[in-house]
Design an enzyme around this catalytic site. Structure first.
Site, mmCIF file in Angstrom:
data_model
loop_
_atom_site.group_PDB
_atom_site.id
_atom_site.type_symbol
_atom_site.label_atom_id
_atom_site.label_comp_id
_atom_site.label_asym_id
_atom_site.label_seq_id
_atom_site.Cartn_x
_atom_site.Cartn_y
_atom_site.Cartn_z
ATOM 1 N N CYS A 1 2.019 8.390 9.607
ATOM 2 C CA CYS A 1 1.471 9.633 9.043
ATOM 3 C C CYS A 1 1.583 10.836 9.976
ATOM 4 C CB CYS A 1 0.014 9.429 8.668
ATOM 5 S SG CYS A 1 -0.208 8.166 7.415
HETATM 6 N N1 LIG Z 1 -0.368 3.664 6.461
HETATM 7 C C1 LIG Z 1 -1.326 4.562 6.380
HETATM 8 O O1 LIG Z 1 -2.295 4.505 7.116
HETATM 9 C C2 LIG Z 1 -1.270 5.709 5.366
HETATM 10 C C3 LIG Z 1 -2.420 6.497 5.193
HETATM 11 C C4 LIG Z 1 -2.411 7.522 4.254
HETATM 12 C C5 LIG Z 1 -1.251 7.773 3.530
HETATM 13 N N2 LIG Z 1 -0.127 7.005 3.714
HETATM 14 C C6 LIG Z 1 1.033 7.310 2.881
HETATM 15 O O2 LIG Z 1 1.151 6.314 1.872
HETATM 16 C C7 LIG Z 1 2.525 6.059 1.575
HETATM 17 C C8 LIG Z 1 2.823 4.572 1.752
HETATM 18 O O3 LIG Z 1 2.602 4.215 3.114
HETATM 19 P P1 LIG Z 1 2.385 2.726 3.577
HETATM 20 O O4 LIG Z 1 1.888 2.810 4.984
HETATM 21 O O5 LIG Z 1 1.600 1.964 2.583
HETATM 22 O O6 LIG Z 1 3.907 2.185 3.556
HETATM 23 P P2 LIG Z 1 4.400 0.674 3.659
HETATM 24 O O7 LIG Z 1 5.782 0.732 4.199
HETATM 25 O O8 LIG Z 1 3.360 -0.161 4.338
HETATM 26 O O9 LIG Z 1 4.447 0.183 2.153
HETATM 27 C C9 LIG Z 1 5.318 0.692 1.208
HETATM 28 C C10 LIG Z 1 5.757 -0.438 0.279
HETATM 29 O O10 LIG Z 1 6.585 0.147 -0.729
HETATM 30 C C11 LIG Z 1 7.609 -0.774 -1.047
HETATM 31 N N3 LIG Z 1 8.693 -0.046 -1.688
HETATM 32 C C12 LIG Z 1 9.612 0.768 -1.134
HETATM 33 N N4 LIG Z 1 10.425 1.285 -2.070
HETATM 34 C C13 LIG Z 1 9.995 0.798 -3.253
HETATM 35 C C14 LIG Z 1 10.429 0.970 -4.600
HETATM 36 N N5 LIG Z 1 11.456 1.765 -4.889
HETATM 37 N N6 LIG Z 1 9.765 0.315 -5.555
HETATM 38 C C15 LIG Z 1 8.721 -0.494 -5.252
HETATM 39 N N7 LIG Z 1 8.265 -0.697 -4.008
HETATM 40 C C16 LIG Z 1 8.892 -0.053 -3.021
HETATM 41 C C17 LIG Z 1 7.956 -1.397 0.285
HETATM 42 O O11 LIG Z 1 8.609 -2.643 0.127
HETATM 43 C C18 LIG Z 1 6.566 -1.533 0.941
HETATM 44 O O12 LIG Z 1 5.978 -2.780 0.661
HETATM 45 C C19 LIG Z 1 3.311 6.982 2.503
HETATM 46 O O13 LIG Z 1 3.601 8.159 1.830
HETATM 47 C C20 LIG Z 1 2.333 7.264 3.628
HETATM 48 O O14 LIG Z 1 2.616 8.485 4.256
HETATM 49 C C21 LIG Z 1 -0.126 5.971 4.613
#
Ligand SMILES: NC(=O)c1ccc[n+]([C@@H]2O[C@H](COP(=O)([O-])OP(=O)(O)OC[C@H]3O[C@@H](n4cnc5c(N)ncnc54)[C@H](O)[C@@H]3O)[C@@H](O)[C@H]2O)c1
Length: 428
Positions: free
Chosen positions: A260
């Site tokens: 992030c």
């Molecule tokens: N990790 C955090 O603490 C956090 C906090 C707030 C916001 N975010 C935001 O949330 C979003 C997701 O982050 P995250 O940390 O969960 O990511 P992550 O990489 O842990 O998870 C994303 C998932 O999406 C899947 N994926 C990718 N492309 C796909 C598709 N086309 N169809 C279906 N599934 C698909 C991946 O296989 C993965 O399991 C980002 O935009 C991030 O900036 C993350």
């Protein structure tokens, strides 16, 4: 109520569990079949999410995982939690959102609500995502289907932060979209914060993360300035935070990490250019934070020098590979930058992280893939010329570290008061 949650990572998985526990039937969708298999078997792949919580909702038939987008037909709402990284030119890469939109669109039914949760620049939901959904479904947003943005406020590893208790900002494409979104999240989240548009909701999330990035840069700068004056910035922050109003503590470190804070501010920087605007605070904060690993390495050179040792040929251990304490998330971790810089200077580099026993392949640092954490023992720890504390995991015994290590470069104040001899601990 049945909802699909797309992207079962750090954000999508806890959200799925929370919805499922609140009585909503959740269809978890992910393109990664190993995750789908693990979840349906009640297994977890994220350290701080207990397998029992997954098994509980699977057993109750409130949660199933799939890679089959055709099943989107079955649900009333779709929540998108896919990654939003930067590309190699450090520009927003919203291709995961667009790809998800394309996969959903052919199966979108009239009346369905689509909510984007991935952090992104203002306009992604009502322009980019809307376009692909409309083109692929032949339906119109706001008329035939509902569209909204609601940012995630996940704090991985923070046991006090429970999804249901964290107020959730929601912004709809139309007032009716907002109402649908309120009804959906009302099942699972205690406090909702409606705003006037998707763009305001997108901009809110960016403000929150920019605020952190800028304030971390500020204390990182003060660390250098006060350090030069012989003043310990940690002591200063601890004293300042006793002020009951108008101050919030931020702590210095070896640089930014995670999915992030190092990334999201640059989503705004990129979009702002389209409007002829410059994000000077964000750029400056980025510059200061990015320079931190270099500073830590320069302090390690000083610490080795004091022992009449050159960096070239010294054995250096980086303690903590995850970007923050008590989690196993090593995305964008400054520890990798430290390890690269130390290696470039001829050091023999190793790492210790109880939560990352072996380094998985990453796009940014593929050369470290397969490297294993050293084991925690007196013999191993004592064999290093310098140990850099990059992450202050609570499970690490810092008292033992003080007993065993020759020289410690501490970026997290983990050794506060623990040094066994003068010159053993160097703050960085
Ligand atoms: N990790 C955090 O603490 C956090 C906090 C707030 C916001 N975010 C935001 O949330 C979003 C997701 O982050 P995250 O940390 O969960 O990511 P992550 O990489 O842990 O998870 C994303 C998932 O999406 C899947 N994926 C990718 N492309 C796909 C598709 N086309 N169809 C279906 N599934 C698909 C991946 O296989 C993965 O399991 C980002 O935009 C991030 O900036 C993350």
């Amino acid at each position: 109520m049945k909802t699909a949650i797309i992207g079962l990572g750090y954000v999508g998985l806890p959200l799925s569990i929370q919805f499922a526990r609140s009585g909503v039937t959740v269809l978890g969708v992910d393109i990664d079949s190993t995750k789908v298999e693990a979840l349906n078997a009640g297994r977890s792949y994220i350290k701080h999410i207990a397998a029992e919580s997954i098994a509980e909702v699977v057993k109750a038939k409130k949660f199933t995982a799939t890679s089959d987008f055709r099943r989107i037909k079955e649900v009333e709402a779709v929540i998108i939690c896919v990654p939003t990284p930067l590309n190699k030119n450090r520009e927003p890469d919203i291709s995961f959102i667009i790809q998800t939109g394309r996969s959903i669109a052919p199966h979108l039914q009239k009346g369905t609500l689509v909510v984007l949760e991935s952090t992104t620049y203002p306009g992604t939901t009502d322009e980019d995502l809307r376009e692909v959904l409309e083109a692929g479904s032949g339906l119109k947003a706001g008329t035939d289907f509902h569209l909204a943005f609601s940012p995630e406020r996940e704090d991985p590893g923070n046991a006090l932060s429970k999804v249901e208790h964290v107020p959730k900002v929601i912004g709809g494409f139309t007032p009716a979209c907002l109402e649908k979104t309120r009804a959906l999240y009302g099942h699972a989240i205690k406090t909702l914060v409606p705003v006037s548009s998707c763009r305001v909701a997108e901009a809110t999330k960016l403000l929150e993360n920019i605020f952190r990035g800028v304030n971390i840069a500020l204390v990182n700068e003060l660390k250098l300035v006060y350090g030069a004056m012989g003043i310990d910035v940690w002591e200063v922050i601890n004293a300042a935070k006793t002020k009951p109003f108008g101050f919030m503590p931020f702590y210095p470190g070896p640089g930014l990490g995670g999915h992030c804070i190092p990334i999201d501010p640059f989503y705004l920087t990129w979009k702002a250019r389209e409007y002829g605007q410059h994000t000077r605070f964000i750029e400056l904060a980025g510059e200061i934070n990015t320079a931190m690993p270099e500073y830590v390495v320069s302090r390690t050179v000083e610490a080795l020098n004091a022992q009449r040792k050159p960096m070239n040929g010294s054995c250096v251990l980086v303690l903590g590979l995850a970007y923050k304490p008590n989690v196993d998330d090593d995305r964008e971790s400054p520890s990798y930058v430290l390890m690269d810089l130390l290696g470039q200077k001829g050091a023999d580099v190793a790492y210790y992280d109880p939560f990352v026993p072996v380094i998985r392949p990453t796009r940014e640092h593929p050369h470290w893939a397969g490297t294993r954490s050293v084991t925690w023992s007196k013999e191993t720890i004592a064999s290093f010329d310098a140990i850099i504390i990059a992450t202050n995991h609570q499970v690490v015994n810092y008292g033992e570290l003080a007993e065993w290590a020759q020289c410690i470069v501490d970026t997290r104040n983990a050794m506060n008061g623990l040094a066994k001899k003068p010159g053993q601990v160097w703050k960085a």
